[in-house]
Design a protein around this motif. Structure first.
Motif, PDB file in Angstrom:
ATOM      1  N   UNK A   1       7.621  12.010  81.713  1.00 52.13           N
ATOM      2  CA  UNK A   1       6.848  13.005  80.957  1.00 52.13           C
ATOM      3  C   UNK A   1       5.624  12.286  80.376  1.00 52.13           C
ATOM      4  N   UNK A   2       4.406  12.709  80.788  1.00 52.66           N
ATOM      5  CA  UNK A   2       3.212  11.916  80.491  1.00 52.66           C
ATOM      6  C   UNK A   2       2.884  11.833  79.006  1.00 52.66           C
ATOM      7  N   UNK A   3       3.376  12.786  78.212  1.00 49.82           N
ATOM      8  CA  UNK A   3       2.982  12.775  76.800  1.00 49.82           C
ATOM      9  C   UNK A   3       3.569  11.588  76.045  1.00 49.82           C
ATOM     10  N   UNK A   4       4.591  10.938  76.637  1.00 44.66           N
ATOM     11  CA  UNK A   4       5.156   9.770  75.946  1.00 44.66           C
ATOM     12  C   UNK A   4       5.330   8.575  76.892  1.00 44.66           C
TER      13      UNK A   4
ATOM     14  N   UNK B   1       0.352   8.882  84.922  1.00 43.44           N
ATOM     15  CA  UNK B   1      -1.011   9.366  85.134  1.00 43.44           C
ATOM     16  C   UNK B   1      -1.853   8.223  85.731  1.00 43.44           C
ATOM     17  N   UNK B   2      -2.725   8.572  86.682  1.00 41.87           N
ATOM     18  CA  UNK B   2      -3.501   7.551  87.416  1.00 41.87           C
ATOM     19  C   UNK B   2      -4.205   6.566  86.470  1.00 41.87           C
ATOM     20  N   UNK B   3      -4.825   7.094  85.428  1.00 46.75           N
ATOM     21  CA  UNK B   3      -5.589   6.230  84.504  1.00 46.75           C
ATOM     22  C   UNK B   3      -4.654   5.266  83.776  1.00 46.75           C
TER      23      UNK B   3
ATOM     24  N   UNK C   1      -4.602  13.290  88.236  1.00 50.70           N
ATOM     25  CA  UNK C   1      -3.948  12.638  89.375  1.00 50.70           C
ATOM     26  C   UNK C   1      -2.922  11.634  88.850  1.00 50.70           C
ATOM     27  N   UNK C   2      -2.023  11.238  89.728  1.00 48.28           N
ATOM     28  CA  UNK C   2      -0.935  10.359  89.310  1.00 48.28           C
ATOM     29  C   UNK C   2      -0.806   9.168  90.254  1.00 48.28           C
TER      30      UNK C   2
END
Ligand code: SAM
Length: 299
Positions: free
Chosen positions: A128-131, A154-156, A201-202
């Motif tokens: 989960x990207x938020x954490x 996430x890609x970044x 992007x991931x």
């Protein structure tokens, strides 16, 4: 049973039948392209001798692929509303243990012990990207529990993990990850691989844990405090940034002297220092702080 979930039609059908609505706040973007869970399971190098820990199984898409390859999958999900879905989608695999809770709040060593898991285990997850960063730091808190980590991020964030000194992506995350592991991007993932589609992007990153953190340093908590202070205001010179951080107990002269002793420009910024150089600097500041403290005790 073969994995069957990673496609849009099946995912929609299951979500609709169970009346389940994805929650943005939980980072619920489910995989719908079979090449991605296949790629994660492959990159994780799983064998039947392995136990793999999955964070956030969602509706069980990646879990099915992991269960095909690993001896055992232990999956921890926050959203209890997914229970009826997961009961259905994982019913064909008897090597999956489903656990419920927040990965940030669980006592992970105890959870593993209670479930008969002895480390180190591999970790595979579509995070989960938020954490993302808090989860990573949490996993690094228990070096003895985990070995390889194969994680969709996430890609970044992936670029920041693997960044070298000097660039805009280089910072606290790069140094923390590289202290514990060798990061490597293994699979680029477009937004179209998910339902619902994220805006970003991931990338799947493989973090091969080091046996011992690199490099050796006197006090890793102090090292990370130095790194954090250095990047808090990354445009500042190191001597300004570190002397402005009271928790480090140092001053401009000590930082300048340490940098000079290391053959570095006293006006250098933190973004140019390698991990080894940060460790060298941190050791020098730590020693200066402790020798002056013991000096004061004597007087
Ligand atoms: N593994 C599935 C897949 O690849 O299709 C779902 C991945 S989805 C990006 C992230 C999952 O993590 C969601 O199922 C979400 O409910 C779960 N999650 C979010 N926060 C969590 C937390 N703090 N602890 C455990 N799971 C969490």
């Amino acid at each position: 049973m073969k994995p069957y979930l990673a496609n849009a039609a099946k995912t929609k059908e299951i979500l609709e039948r169970h009346g389940f609505y994805t929650k943005k706040g939980y980072g619920q973007n489910f995989l719908i392209d079979p090449r991605i869970p296949e790629g994660i399971a492959e990159a994780a190098g799983l064998t039947k001798a392995d136990t793999v820990f999955e964070i956030g199984p969602g509706i069980g898409t990646l879990t099915q692929y992991l269960a095909e390859r690993a001896g055992r999958v232990v999956a921890l999900e926050l959203d209890r509303k997914l229970e009826p879905v997961l009961k259905e989608t994982l019913s064909g695999w008897d090597n999956v243990t489903l656990l419920w809770g927040d990965v940030m709040k669980q006592d992970l060593p105890r959870l593993f012990e209670e479930n008969g898991v002895s480390g180190p285990v591999k970790v595979a997850a579509n995070l989960p990207y938020y954490i993302t960063t808090p989860i990573l730091m949490r996993l690094f808190e228990y070096p003895e529990l985990f070995s390889e980590l194969t994680l969709m991020v996430q890609k970044e964030v992936g670029e920041r993990m693997a960044a070298a000194p000097g660039g805009k992506d280089y910072g606290t995350l790069s140094l923390s990850v590289q202290y514990y592991a060798d990061p490597e991007a293994v699979l680029a993932v477009p937004p179209s691989a998910f339902l619902p589609q994220p805006k970003v992007s991931s990338v799947v990153m493989r973090l091969s844990k080091r046996k011992k953190p690199r490099p050796e340093c006197r006090d890793d908590a102090y090292l990370f405090a130095v790194i954090k202070a250095a990047f808090l205001q990354r445009r500042k010179t190191l001597s300004n940034a570190l002397s402005a951080a009271p928790q480090l107990g140092t001053d401009r002269e000590t930082v300048t002297a340490a940098l000079t002793e290391m053959g570095l420009d006293p006006m250098i910024r933190g973004e140019r220092l390698s991990l080894e150089q940060f460790a060298g600097l941190s050791d020098r500041l730590w020693e200066a702080g402790h020798s002056s403290a013991s000096g004061q005790e004597k007087t």
